[in-house]
Design a protein around this motif. Structure first.
Motif, mmCIF file in Angstrom:
data_model
loop_
_atom_site.group_PDB
_atom_site.id
_atom_site.type_symbol
_atom_site.label_atom_id
_atom_site.label_comp_id
_atom_site.label_asym_id
_atom_site.label_seq_id
_atom_site.Cartn_x
_atom_site.Cartn_y
_atom_site.Cartn_z
ATOM 1 N N SER A 176 6.415 -4.860 3.292
ATOM 2 C CA SER A 176 7.116 -3.587 3.529
ATOM 3 C C SER A 176 6.711 -2.458 2.594
ATOM 4 N N TRP A 177 5.492 -2.509 2.036
ATOM 5 C CA TRP A 177 5.013 -1.332 1.321
ATOM 6 C C TRP A 177 4.925 -0.204 2.340
ATOM 7 N N THR A 178 5.404 0.966 1.958
ATOM 8 C CA THR A 178 5.560 2.067 2.903
ATOM 9 C C THR A 178 4.776 3.281 2.414
ATOM 10 N N TYR A 179 4.017 3.870 3.350
ATOM 11 C CA TYR A 179 3.131 4.989 3.027
ATOM 12 C C TYR A 179 3.499 6.196 3.879
ATOM 13 N N SER A 180 3.278 7.369 3.326
ATOM 14 C CA SER A 180 3.469 8.606 4.080
ATOM 15 C C SER A 180 2.334 8.753 5.096
ATOM 16 N N THR A 239 -2.664 1.384 19.498
ATOM 17 C CA THR A 239 -2.145 2.748 19.575
ATOM 18 C C THR A 239 -0.634 2.702 19.399
ATOM 19 N N GLY A 240 -0.062 3.856 19.118
ATOM 20 C CA GLY A 240 1.386 3.920 18.983
ATOM 21 C C GLY A 240 1.806 5.226 18.350
ATOM 22 N N THR A 241 3.065 5.288 17.971
ATOM 23 C CA THR A 241 3.633 6.454 17.299
ATOM 24 C C THR A 241 4.403 5.963 16.087
ATOM 25 N N THR A 242 4.256 6.662 14.972
ATOM 26 C CA THR A 242 4.925 6.236 13.747
ATOM 27 C C THR A 242 5.309 7.447 12.915
ATOM 28 N N GLY A 243 6.274 7.251 12.019
ATOM 29 C CA GLY A 243 6.574 8.256 11.001
ATOM 30 C C GLY A 243 5.840 7.846 9.754
ATOM 31 N N ASN A 244 6.514 7.156 8.875
ATOM 32 C CA ASN A 244 5.827 6.536 7.750
ATOM 33 C C ASN A 244 5.132 5.261 8.221
ATOM 34 N N LEU A 245 4.169 4.812 7.451
ATOM 35 C CA LEU A 245 3.407 3.610 7.794
ATOM 36 C C LEU A 245 3.938 2.459 6.954
ATOM 37 N N VAL A 246 4.428 1.426 7.612
ATOM 38 C CA VAL A 246 5.053 0.304 6.911
ATOM 39 C C VAL A 246 4.235 -0.962 7.136
ATOM 40 N N CYS A 247 3.761 -1.547 6.050
ATOM 41 C CA CYS A 247 3.028 -2.805 6.140
ATOM 42 C C CYS A 247 4.019 -3.921 6.492
ATOM 43 N N GLY A 248 3.672 -4.724 7.478
ATOM 44 C CA GLY A 248 4.569 -5.770 7.940
ATOM 45 C C GLY A 248 4.648 -6.979 7.033
ATOM 46 N N TYR A 249 3.841 -7.023 5.982
ATOM 47 C CA TYR A 249 3.826 -8.190 5.101
ATOM 48 C C TYR A 249 4.933 -8.101 4.044
ATOM 49 N N CYS A 262 -0.819 5.437 -7.955
ATOM 50 C CA CYS A 262 -2.160 4.847 -8.052
ATOM 51 C C CYS A 262 -2.504 3.963 -6.854
ATOM 52 N N PHE A 263 -1.580 3.825 -5.898
ATOM 53 C CA PHE A 263 -1.790 2.835 -4.850
ATOM 54 C C PHE A 263 -1.607 3.410 -3.445
ATOM 55 N N GLY A 264 -2.059 4.627 -3.240
ATOM 56 C CA GLY A 264 -2.069 5.183 -1.891
ATOM 57 C C GLY A 264 -3.159 4.559 -1.053
ATOM 58 N N LEU A 265 -3.012 4.665 0.255
ATOM 59 C CA LEU A 265 -4.057 4.175 1.152
ATOM 60 C C LEU A 265 -5.352 4.950 0.917
#
Length: 434
Positions: A129-133, A117-127, A153-156
């Motif tokens: 740093s690909w960042t998603y809305s 669980t947690g709180t986030t703004g954008n979603l950032v992959c820790g590998y 072409c590469f959204g989650l």
């Protein structure tokens, strides 16, 4: 503007490739030959191939209870949910709904969010740093010199999500079962008076049971074993699931007390305009359900040794503590108790063919204060103990199902809801495998 990838089903070819066409035919035959009224053959509880089929045909196609909005109360709050091979992010959005996103980075497959669980703004992959809305669209990928790279072409990948009466459901299928809308209309009036929009999480328990997910659900769907729940027996009538014809002699007095409590509860429900009647469609529709309001023993208020309330705060618009429990079962993975003073949600998430995560969450009024309005240990005691006892029962059955001496046994009359669950499961799987 880039958009997240729409829900897309896992290919049936993936299952065929994983277990082979011959094994798939064997599994289909096993479903076709299931003996009604009896427990399943051993492979249904122990075989990795059948587990893989379950994950595709049940958890990959049907609405699954994932949590409540109390677990993600504010925009940007998230929880992660895993079952079988699937990993999802449930993210509360600005509109009050929930975005359900596969927790799999579109670069090389890393988990995007790793905390439960947690709180986030954008979603950032820790590998990398690909960042998603929050909607899953890829908005940043550090890829210098990559000519022709189209972030759109590469959204989650997305899953379907629904919030009904404060409960969050997800479905991975391209086209979810349509009758869930009808089921939601059935249970929403029962739950609305408890107002899950104004509750908070008091406690959450996670138990990994060493048993197949179907054994977890079978155990939940009957009270034939309830003599093994001494704490629960203080408030839950041990005659649950019985009828005049099936009540044993030693429970005759309890049965009469149950009938009297039921009549008193009906009077209260009529007074307050609360739905009371049993709706039982566990195996007669795709989104199987059973819901009713039922009395509790003792004071009839809550799951305590005396039946007295466990929180001083009433939920929602309720005006009386003595309202028993509103009990709901939903196929395939959940059950619930809605009381006047608190709510308990239960969800079963398969891990593998021999393990299941059971998550139990206690919800109280959002203005209830621990230590003032409720004692956390007293609030959770009955179902903490009951869950541990059920864990033991499930594990006993799993060990037995794996024995060469095991053969299916008949369900008793009081276990009719177990038969309904298995019947539902078999029919859904036959439809899928066909």
């Amino acid at each position: 503007m880039s958009h997240p990838v729409k829900p897309r089903p896992i290919s049936r070819n993936r299952l065929t490739s994983a277990i082979g066409p011959e094994r798939l035919r064997e599994i289909s035959t096993a479903f076709a030959e299931r003996r009604a009224g009896y427990s399943l053959e051993s492979p249904f509880y122990t075989d990795p191939g059948i587990f893989a089929a379950d994950m595709e045909g049940i958890f990959g196609q049907h609405w699954v209870f994932a949590g409540s909005i109390a677990e993600i109360p504010e925009p940007g709050d998230y929880l992660t949910v895993d079952y079988g091979p699937y990993a999802l992010i449930l993210l509360r959005n600005d509109d009050g709904g929930v975005n359900a996103l596969h927790n799999v980075c579109r670069h090389r497959g890393a988990r995007v969010l790793t905390e439960p669980t947690g709180t986030t703004g954008n979603l950032v992959c820790g590998y990398h740093s690909w960042t998603y809305s929050p909607e899953g669209a890829l908005i940043h990928a550090s890829a210098p010199g990559e000519a022709g790279f189209d972030k759109g072409c590469f959204g989650l990948k997305r899953a379907h999500s629904r919030v009904v009466a404060g409960l969050v459901f997800v479905c991975l299928a391209e086209e979810p079962p349509e009758d869930f809308d009808e089921v939601a209309q059935i249970f929403e009036p029962y739950l609305a008076p408890h107002d899950l929009g104004k509750v908070k999480v008091a406690y959450q328990q996670e138990l990994v049971e060493e048993g197949n997910w179907k054994l977890v659900m079978e155990n939940n769907r009957e009270c034939y074993h309830c003599d093994g729940h001494p704490e629960l027996a203080c408030s839950l009538f041990p005659t649950w699931g019985l009828t005049d014809e099936t009540v044993p002699t030693h429970l005759a007095d309890v049965w009469q007390r149950n009938l009297s409590a039921e009549e008193a509860l009906r009077t209260r429900c009529d007074r307050y305009g609360l739905p009371f009647e049993v709706v039982e469609e566990l195996d007669t529709r795709v989104a199987g359900i059973r819901i009713s309001r039922e009395p509790l023993d003792g004071a009839g208020e809550s799951f305590s040794a005396t039946g007295r309330r466990l929180s001083k705060k009433l939920l929602g618009d309720l005006r009386d503590f003595r309202l028993g429990r509103c009990s709901m079962h939903l196929q395939p993975n959940s059950w619930f108790h809605f009381l006047a003073d608190h709510v308990i949600t239960f969800s079963a998430f398969p891990v593998n063919e021999r393990q299941t995560l059971v998550r139990t969450t206690w919800l109280v009024a959002d203005d209830a204060i621990e230590g003032v309005d409720y004692d956390l240990e007293k609030l959770t005691h009955t179902w903490k103990q009951t869950n541990l006892q059920d864990k033991n029962f499930v594990e006993l059955c799993q060990r037995g199902a794996a024995s060469p001496a095991y053969e299916p046994g008949p369900y008793m009359k009081s276990e009719y809801q177990v038969e309904a669950f298995i019947s539902w499961y078999v029919e859904r799987m036959k439809e899928h495998l066909a």
